[in-house]
Design an enzyme around this catalytic site. Structure first.
Site, PDB file in Angstrom:
ATOM      1  N   SER A 180       0.845  -1.213   0.000  1.00 17.91           N
ATOM      2  CA  SER A 180       0.000   0.000   0.000  1.00 17.91           C
ATOM      3  C   SER A 180       0.871   1.251   0.000  1.00 17.91           C
ATOM      4  O   SER A 180       0.615   2.214  -0.732  1.00 17.91           O
ATOM      5  CB  SER A 180      -0.896   0.012   1.240  1.00 17.91           C
ATOM      6  OG  SER A 180      -1.810  -1.041   1.191  1.00 17.91           O
TER       7      SER A 180
ATOM      8  N   ARG B 265       1.560   4.209  -3.144  1.00 17.41           N
ATOM      9  CA  ARG B 265       1.309   5.625  -2.860  1.00 17.41           C
ATOM     10  C   ARG B 265       2.580   6.452  -2.981  1.00 17.41           C
ATOM     11  O   ARG B 265       2.547   7.609  -3.432  1.00 17.41           O
ATOM     12  CB  ARG B 265       0.686   5.762  -1.465  1.00 17.41           C
ATOM     13  CG  ARG B 265      -0.776   5.256  -1.438  1.00 17.41           C
ATOM     14  CD  ARG B 265      -1.196   4.953  -0.006  1.00 17.41           C
ATOM     15  NE  ARG B 265      -2.623   4.646   0.127  1.00 17.41           N
ATOM     16  CZ  ARG B 265      -3.182   3.456  -0.129  1.00 17.41           C
ATOM     17  NH1 ARG B 265      -2.435   2.439  -0.569  1.00 17.41           N
ATOM     18  NH2 ARG B 265      -4.472   3.256   0.058  1.00 17.41           N
TER      19      ARG B 265
ATOM     20  N   GLY C 244      -5.703  -4.199  -7.878  1.00 16.22           N
ATOM     21  CA  GLY C 244      -6.870  -3.365  -7.607  1.00 16.22           C
ATOM     22  C   GLY C 244      -6.460  -2.003  -7.083  1.00 16.22           C
ATOM     23  O   GLY C 244      -7.052  -0.979  -7.456  1.00 16.22           O
TER      24      GLY C 244
ATOM     25  N   ARG D 296     -13.148  -7.356 -11.402  1.00 15.19           N
ATOM     26  CA  ARG D 296     -13.407  -6.673 -10.123  1.00 15.19           C
ATOM     27  C   ARG D 296     -14.198  -5.379 -10.320  1.00 15.19           C
ATOM     28  O   ARG D 296     -14.044  -4.683 -11.324  1.00 15.19           O
ATOM     29  CB  ARG D 296     -12.077  -6.426  -9.404  1.00 15.19           C
ATOM     30  CG  ARG D 296     -11.420  -7.742  -9.030  1.00 15.19           C
ATOM     31  CD  ARG D 296     -10.056  -7.565  -8.412  1.00 15.19           C
ATOM     32  NE  ARG D 296     -10.131  -6.934  -7.100  1.00 15.19           N
ATOM     33  CZ  ARG D 296      -9.043  -6.629  -6.393  1.00 15.19           C
ATOM     34  NH1 ARG D 296      -7.831  -6.896  -6.877  1.00 15.19           N
ATOM     35  NH2 ARG D 296      -9.156  -6.076  -5.207  1.00 15.19           N
TER      36      ARG D 296
ATOM     37  N   SER E  73     -13.446   0.797   2.397  1.00 13.16           N
ATOM     38  CA  SER E  73     -12.424   0.623   1.366  1.00 13.16           C
ATOM     39  C   SER E  73     -11.443   1.786   1.346  1.00 13.16           C
ATOM     40  O   SER E  73     -11.815   2.921   1.009  1.00 13.16           O
ATOM     41  CB  SER E  73     -13.075   0.490  -0.018  1.00 13.16           C
ATOM     42  OG  SER E  73     -12.074   0.591  -1.012  1.00 13.16           O
TER      43      SER E  73
ATOM     44  N   GLN F  57      -9.146   1.941  -0.749  1.00 14.98           N
ATOM     45  CA  GLN F  57      -8.906   2.256  -2.162  1.00 14.98           C
ATOM     46  C   GLN F  57      -9.873   3.324  -2.645  1.00 14.98           C
ATOM     47  O   GLN F  57      -9.486   4.254  -3.349  1.00 14.98           O
ATOM     48  CB  GLN F  57      -9.021   0.991  -3.022  1.00 14.98           C
ATOM     49  CG  GLN F  57      -7.897  -0.002  -2.734  1.00 14.98           C
ATOM     50  CD  GLN F  57      -8.015  -1.295  -3.513  1.00 14.98           C
ATOM     51  OE1 GLN F  57      -8.908  -1.458  -4.341  1.00 14.98           O
ATOM     52  NE2 GLN F  57      -7.114  -2.218  -3.238  1.00 14.98           N
TER      53      GLN F  57
ATOM     54  N   ASP G 190      -6.800  -8.324   4.269  1.00 14.97           N
ATOM     55  CA  ASP G 190      -6.069  -9.233   3.376  1.00 14.97           C
ATOM     56  C   ASP G 190      -5.553 -10.473   4.106  1.00 14.97           C
ATOM     57  O   ASP G 190      -4.952 -11.358   3.475  1.00 14.97           O
ATOM     58  CB  ASP G 190      -4.892  -8.500   2.724  1.00 14.97           C
ATOM     59  CG  ASP G 190      -5.365  -7.398   1.785  1.00 14.97           C
ATOM     60  OD1 ASP G 190      -6.521  -7.469   1.321  1.00 14.97           O
ATOM     61  OD2 ASP G 190      -4.577  -6.473   1.525  1.00 14.97           O
TER      62      ASP G 190
ATOM     63  N   LYS H 253     -12.063  -9.429  -4.027  1.00 14.24           N
ATOM     64  CA  LYS H 253     -10.601  -9.309  -4.081  1.00 14.24           C
ATOM     65  C   LYS H 253     -10.095 -10.001  -5.355  1.00 14.24           C
ATOM     66  O   LYS H 253     -10.863 -10.230  -6.287  1.00 14.24           O
ATOM     67  CB  LYS H 253      -9.983  -9.900  -2.812  1.00 14.24           C
ATOM     68  CG  LYS H 253     -10.419  -9.189  -1.534  1.00 14.24           C
ATOM     69  CD  LYS H 253      -9.964  -7.741  -1.517  1.00 14.24           C
ATOM     70  CE  LYS H 253     -10.384  -7.034  -0.236  1.00 14.24           C
ATOM     71  NZ  LYS H 253     -10.079  -5.611  -0.263  1.00 14.24           N
TER      72      LYS H 253
ATOM     73  N   ARG I  40      -2.592 -14.364  -2.279  1.00 17.55           N
ATOM     74  CA  ARG I  40      -2.762 -14.673  -0.850  1.00 17.55           C
ATOM     75  C   ARG I  40      -3.338 -16.080  -0.646  1.00 17.55           C
ATOM     76  O   ARG I  40      -3.051 -16.742   0.350  1.00 17.55           O
ATOM     77  CB  ARG I  40      -3.604 -13.600  -0.156  1.00 17.55           C
ATOM     78  CG  ARG I  40      -2.972 -12.224  -0.284  1.00 17.55           C
ATOM     79  CD  ARG I  40      -3.237 -11.280   0.834  1.00 17.55           C
ATOM     80  NE  ARG I  40      -2.827  -9.941   0.421  1.00 17.55           N
ATOM     81  CZ  ARG I  40      -1.604  -9.422   0.574  1.00 17.55           C
ATOM     82  NH1 ARG I  40      -0.657 -10.120   1.164  1.00 17.55           N
ATOM     83  NH2 ARG I  40      -1.314  -8.206   0.159  1.00 17.55           N
TER      84      ARG I  40
HETATM   85  O1  LIG Z   1      -5.623   0.883  -0.141  1.00 17.94           O
HETATM   86  C1  LIG Z   1      -4.915  -0.133  -0.234  1.00 17.94           C
HETATM   87  O2  LIG Z   1      -3.675  -0.071  -0.440  1.00 17.94           O
HETATM   88  C2  LIG Z   1      -5.546  -1.454  -0.067  1.00 17.94           C
HETATM   89  C3  LIG Z   1      -6.813  -1.519   0.449  1.00 17.94           C
HETATM   90  C4  LIG Z   1      -7.541  -2.792   0.611  1.00 17.94           C
HETATM   91  O3  LIG Z   1      -8.505  -2.876  -0.410  1.00 17.94           O
HETATM   92  P1  LIG Z   1      -9.980  -2.209  -0.274  1.00 17.94           P
HETATM   93  O4  LIG Z   1      -9.847  -0.758  -0.256  1.00 17.94           O
HETATM   94  O5  LIG Z   1     -10.736  -2.687  -1.503  1.00 17.94           O
HETATM   95  O6  LIG Z   1     -10.551  -2.775   0.994  1.00 17.94           O
HETATM   96  C5  LIG Z   1      -6.646  -4.006   0.536  1.00 17.94           C
HETATM   97  O7  LIG Z   1      -7.409  -5.167   0.368  1.00 17.94           O
HETATM   98  C6  LIG Z   1      -5.639  -3.897  -0.576  1.00 17.94           C
HETATM   99  O8  LIG Z   1      -4.752  -4.991  -0.562  1.00 17.94           O
HETATM  100  C7  LIG Z   1      -4.791  -2.651  -0.429  1.00 17.94           C
HETATM  101  C1  LIG Z   2      -6.568  -7.182  -2.237  1.00 21.66           C
HETATM  102  C2  LIG Z   2      -5.280  -7.056  -2.514  1.00 21.66           C
HETATM  103  O1  LIG Z   2      -4.729  -6.188  -3.435  1.00 21.66           O
HETATM  104  P1  LIG Z   2      -5.395  -5.303  -4.572  1.00 21.66           P
HETATM  105  O2  LIG Z   2      -6.792  -4.941  -4.168  1.00 21.66           O
HETATM  106  O3  LIG Z   2      -4.482  -4.132  -4.702  1.00 21.66           O
HETATM  107  O4  LIG Z   2      -5.363  -6.130  -5.837  1.00 21.66           O
HETATM  108  C3  LIG Z   2      -4.277  -7.844  -1.762  1.00 21.66           C
HETATM  109  O5  LIG Z   2      -3.076  -7.582  -1.941  1.00 21.66           O
HETATM  110  O6  LIG Z   2      -4.618  -8.774  -1.003  1.00 21.66           O
END
Ligand SMILES: O=C(O)C1=C[C@@H](OP(=O)(O)O)[C@@H](O)[C@H](O)C1
Ligand SMILES: C=C(OP(=O)(O)O)C(=O)O
Length: 466
Positions: free
Chosen positions: A41, A45, A113, A141, A186, A188, A338, A365, A413
């Site tokens: 993460s 960023r 994602g 997704r 979320s 994200q 995660d 995911k 994972r």
């Molecule tokens: O903001 C991030 O870096 C992340 C947020 C999480 O996803 P969500 O925002 O969909 O929960 C996590 O599952 C992902 O591995 C990384």
């Molecule tokens: C959900 C994950 O990543 P992302 O959403 O960035 O694909 C993860 O790393 O478990």
């Protein structure tokens, strides 16, 4: 041209040949002190903020996993200079807020994602046209969770049915600030909206109903933006002043707690083990797994707790422990989202019933992780049930039988969780494809085998059917 390591899947949708592996009990405890790669993460960023800042940002400890390399390539395609100076050591010469340029080609975000969703936010605030795509997992997704609120900036998005990738983005020439309450927990979505808010005139306000990882807020401040965070009951309201001048700032990326989870859970499960993972990020919005493992009776301690690069870090030591079942409240899910697949593996070795509540987000995911985790356990003689959005695993404390082959569904994972299970189960556990482990944890197999003192994880001698 500065060197950028090539992603393993060069064309959208081109799957590399599957890499099956099998793990077996090492015959002795896992022992040693290791480092794991940088936080995914924070790494994404750091590259994005570096690209938006004025000046040159130096990043150390960057995760050189495939997901992050996709972000590095995208930042380069958007006009930033991105250079690799050495292992984990990168330099980004930014273009300033609002200064990204139109990419000449499609941006392929691979399996990530985080990269796809955060970049939607970045693009929304720039007057340019771009197309985002990804691998077969990412193209399944949901993206509407970011594109719908981003419409209010003035940006336009055209995607496949259900708003999925490939997605065409027309950014806004004069982006409007957003005021939005995120309906799903979320980080994200929150981060995409804040990144769009950087380019907007005025105050962007994002409300979350429960706290999610706050690396974006921390990094905004670190690069000089004005951010206010207020708690309103369970809600967190984040306000960002738009159009700041972000100034380049060094970023030291801590070791990823989500990666540390695998060797630490393995140490709890394999008799005679003691493993230390050094310099692990201990941001309280990421450490739900460690609290939960302690509640299960897991011997897990933190030493050398310190603050590095604005984030709390520490050395984590886990030793073999008899575990008991645990009830994990839904409110804890965002801080360990995660980690549920590997926690489910731990629960398969515990005495008593474990119930993990409120796991709806696991369904969107890299795979449907709720279904994939149930299947992982079932293939290895452990029954798990899904009730609504809860996962329930009832066990007697005996080692899991193992002996199965796990379908990883393009999910790193799931692959690592299955291999951890095989290290402690009665019979080996095979996985159909370990290629995606490189998205977040390059070097996983070598590190685990180093702890095991031999090739406990290896390619099966004759494919998966022996
Ligand atoms: O903001 C991030 O870096 C992340 C947020 C999480 O996803 P969500 O925002 O969909 O929960 C996590 O599952 C992902 O591995 C990384
Ligand atoms: C959900 C994950 O990543 P992302 O959403 O960035 O694909 C993860 O790393 O478990």
């Amino acid at each position: 041209m500065p060197h950028l390591p090539a992603p393993t899947a060069p064309h959208p949708g081109a799957a590399p040949a599957p890499a099956p592996m099998r793990s077996a009990a090492p015959g002795r405890g896992l022992k040693g002190r290791i480092g794991v790669p940088g936080d995914k993460s924070v790494s994404h960023r750091a590259l994005m903020f570096g690209a938006l800042a004025v000046g040159t940002t130096e990043i150390t400890g960057l995760l050189e996993g495939e997901d992050v390399l996709r972000t590095a390539a995208a930042m380069r395609a958007l006009g930033a200079e991105v250079e690799r100076l050495g292992e984990g050591h990168w330099r980004v010469a930014g273009r300033g807020v609002g200064g990204l340029v139109e990419p000449a080609d499609v941006l392929d975000m691979g399996n990530s994602g985080t990269a796809a969703r955060l970049i939607c936010g970045l693009l929304a605030g720039h007057p340019l046209f771009a197309v985002l795509t990804g691998d077969a997992s990412l193209r399944r997704r949901p993206m509407r969770r970011v594109t719908e609120p981003l419409l209010a900036t003035g940006a336009r998005f055209t995607g496949r049915a259900g708003g999925r990738l490939p997605l065409a983005v027309e950014g806004a020439a004069e982006p409007m600030p957003l005021d939005y309450e995120v309906p799903v927990p979320s980080a994200q979505v929150k981060s995409a909206l804040l990144l769009a808010g950087l380019c907007a005139r005025g105050t962007t306000r994002v409300t979350e109903r429960e706290a999610t990882r706050d690396h974006t807020e921390n990094m905004l401040r670190h690069f000089g933006a004005t951010v206010r965070v207020a708690a309103e009951g369970n809600r967190r309201v984040i306000e960002l002043e738009g159009q700041p001048e972000l100034r380049a700032a060094p970023v030291a990326v801590p070791a990823d707690p989500s990666s540390a989870a695998f060797p630490l859970v393995a140490a709890l499960l394999v008799p005679g083990s003691e493993v230390t993972v050094a310099g692990v990020g201990l941001n309280p919005l990421r450490t739900g797994l460690f609290d939960t493992l302690r509640e299960m009776g897991g011997g897990l301690s933190v030493t050398n707790a310190r603050v590095e690069g604005g984030e709390p870090v520490g050395d984590l030591t886990a030793s073999f422990s008899a575990l008991r079942g645990v009830d994990v409240p839904a409110s804890r899910a965002p801080s360990m989202i995660d980690e549920y697949p590997v926690l489910a593996v731990a629960a398969a070795f515990a005495r008593g019933t474990s119930r993990f509540r409120g796991l709806a987000e696991l369904r969107v995911k890299e795979s449907d992780r709720l279904a994939a985790t149930v299947a992982l356990l079932a293939a290895n003689g452990v029954r798990a049930e899904v009730e609504g959005d809860d996962l329930i695993i009832a066990r007697d404390g005996a080692p899991a039988p193992g002996g199965g082959t796990v379908e990883t569904h393009m999910d790193h994972r799931i692959a690592m969780s299955a291999l951890v299970m095989g290290l402690a189960s009665t019979r080996p556990v095979a996985v159909d494809d370990t290629g995606f482990i490189d998205t977040s944890f390059p070097g996983f197999t070598g590190l685990m085998n180093g702890l095991a003192g031999g090739p406990a994880i290896a390619a099966p001698p004759s494919g998966l059917r022996e």
